[in-house]
Design an enzyme around this catalytic site. Structure first.
Site, mmCIF file in Angstrom:
data_model
loop_
_atom_site.group_PDB
_atom_site.id
_atom_site.type_symbol
_atom_site.label_atom_id
_atom_site.label_comp_id
_atom_site.label_asym_id
_atom_site.label_seq_id
_atom_site.Cartn_x
_atom_site.Cartn_y
_atom_site.Cartn_z
ATOM 1 C CD GLU A 34 40.821 34.312 43.893
ATOM 2 O OE1 GLU A 34 40.142 34.377 44.936
ATOM 3 O OE2 GLU A 34 40.749 35.182 43.026
ATOM 4 N NE ARG A 41 45.321 40.370 39.994
ATOM 5 C CZ ARG A 41 45.051 41.319 40.775
ATOM 6 N NH1 ARG A 41 46.113 42.232 40.881
ATOM 7 N NH2 ARG A 41 44.027 41.434 41.561
ATOM 8 C CB THR A 85 42.611 37.394 37.462
ATOM 9 O OG1 THR A 85 43.126 37.336 38.770
ATOM 10 C CG2 THR A 85 42.560 38.783 36.830
ATOM 11 C CE LYS A 117 37.304 38.558 44.053
ATOM 12 N NZ LYS A 117 38.549 37.990 43.632
HETATM 13 O O1 LIG Z 1 42.709 39.448 40.568
HETATM 14 C C1 LIG Z 1 41.466 39.283 40.820
HETATM 15 O O2 LIG Z 1 40.802 38.542 40.185
HETATM 16 C C2 LIG Z 1 40.864 40.042 41.860
HETATM 17 O O3 LIG Z 1 39.600 39.784 41.950
HETATM 18 C C3 LIG Z 1 41.543 40.774 42.987
HETATM 19 C C4 LIG Z 1 41.807 40.205 44.114
HETATM 20 O O4 LIG Z 1 40.791 39.421 44.554
HETATM 21 C C5 LIG Z 1 42.118 41.483 44.961
HETATM 22 O O5 LIG Z 1 43.116 42.236 44.464
HETATM 23 C C6 LIG Z 1 42.406 41.105 46.385
HETATM 24 O O6 LIG Z 1 42.302 42.085 47.242
HETATM 25 P P1 LIG Z 1 43.187 42.727 48.355
HETATM 26 O O7 LIG Z 1 43.228 41.495 49.425
HETATM 27 O O8 LIG Z 1 42.817 44.040 48.627
HETATM 28 O O9 LIG Z 1 44.697 42.657 47.731
#
Ligand SMILES: O=C(O)C(=O)C[C@H](O)[C@H](O)COP(=O)(O)O
Length: 203
Positions: free
Chosen positions: A41, A45, A68, A128
């Site tokens: 994925e 960003r 995102t 998700k």
């Molecule tokens: O960017 C996006 O669309 C998101 O949904 C955020 C990510 O899925 C999370 O930032 C992952 O989470 P961590 O593994 O805790 O870092």
């Protein structure tokens, strides 16, 4: 054509990637695939995220999607860049309808019962669960799995190699997402090793 259920069942963990350089992204993606994680994925960003995604679609065995994705303009850009699936942190009717009209594999984020019901109304039942830990963690997921027995999730947000097994043990969970596999400063060998550990999490 891909379907989201098959993609979710391909590997126990979907690495959530924040990358901005197509060249190093290919090396990182190759290491992840070699380690056994084929579903990648790429979050939108960073300024060059679309370029990164297009470069990564050429990695043998990789199934590359966009994360995102917040609106239909980004959905179109991601599909044009070669995304095979689309992940959104939340669920809007507009984005879900755009994804459906483009026949895109779509994995929107839900955090509560109302989000899930909105998704069901739109014909969706694979989500998700985001942000997984901050939204109540396993306790919340188990509570949601009661009334929504046919719904399946990819919990993401705050999950680690250590906590992933207890999520994956839930019937409602097909895979988990996480950013722990690729952190700044990790070598490709370290990334491959992290991917291998993650890929072995569920037999
Ligand atoms: O960017 C996006 O669309 C998101 O949904 C955020 C990510 O899925 C999370 O930032 C992952 O989470 P961590 O593994 O805790 O870092």
């Amino acid at each position: 054509m891909d379907d989201i259920e098959t993609i979710m069942r391909t590997a126990p963990v979907i690495p959530v990637l924040v990358l901005d350089d197509p060249e190093s992204a290919v090396a990182i993606g190759t290491a992840l695939v070699k380690g056994g994680l084929r579903v990648l994925e790429v979050t939108l960003r960073t300024p060059r995220a679309l370029e990164v995604m297009t470069a990564m679609t050429k990695i043998d065995g990789a199934i590359v999607g966009a994360g995102t994705v917040l609106d239909d303009a980004q959905l179109d850009q991601a599909l044009d860049a070669g995304a095979r699936f689309i992940v959104s942190p939340g669920l809007t009717k507009r984005l879900a309808q755009a994804a459906s009209s483009r026949r895109a594999c779509f994995l929107p984020g839900v955090a509560n019962a109302s989000d899930i019901m909105r998704g069901l109304d739109l014909g969706l039942n694979r989500f998700k669960f985001f942000p997984a830990e901050a939204s109540g963690g396993l306790k919340a997921l188990r509570a949601l799995a009661g009334p929504f027995g046919d719904v399946r999730f990819c919990p993401t947000g705050g999950i680690t190699l250590e906590t992933a097994p207890e999520w994956l043990a839930e019937k409602a969970v097909l895979c988990v997402g996480g950013s722990w596999l690729v952190k700044p400063g990790m070598s490709t060998d370290e990334i491959e090793a992290a991917a291998r550990k993650a890929s072995e999490l569920r037999a």
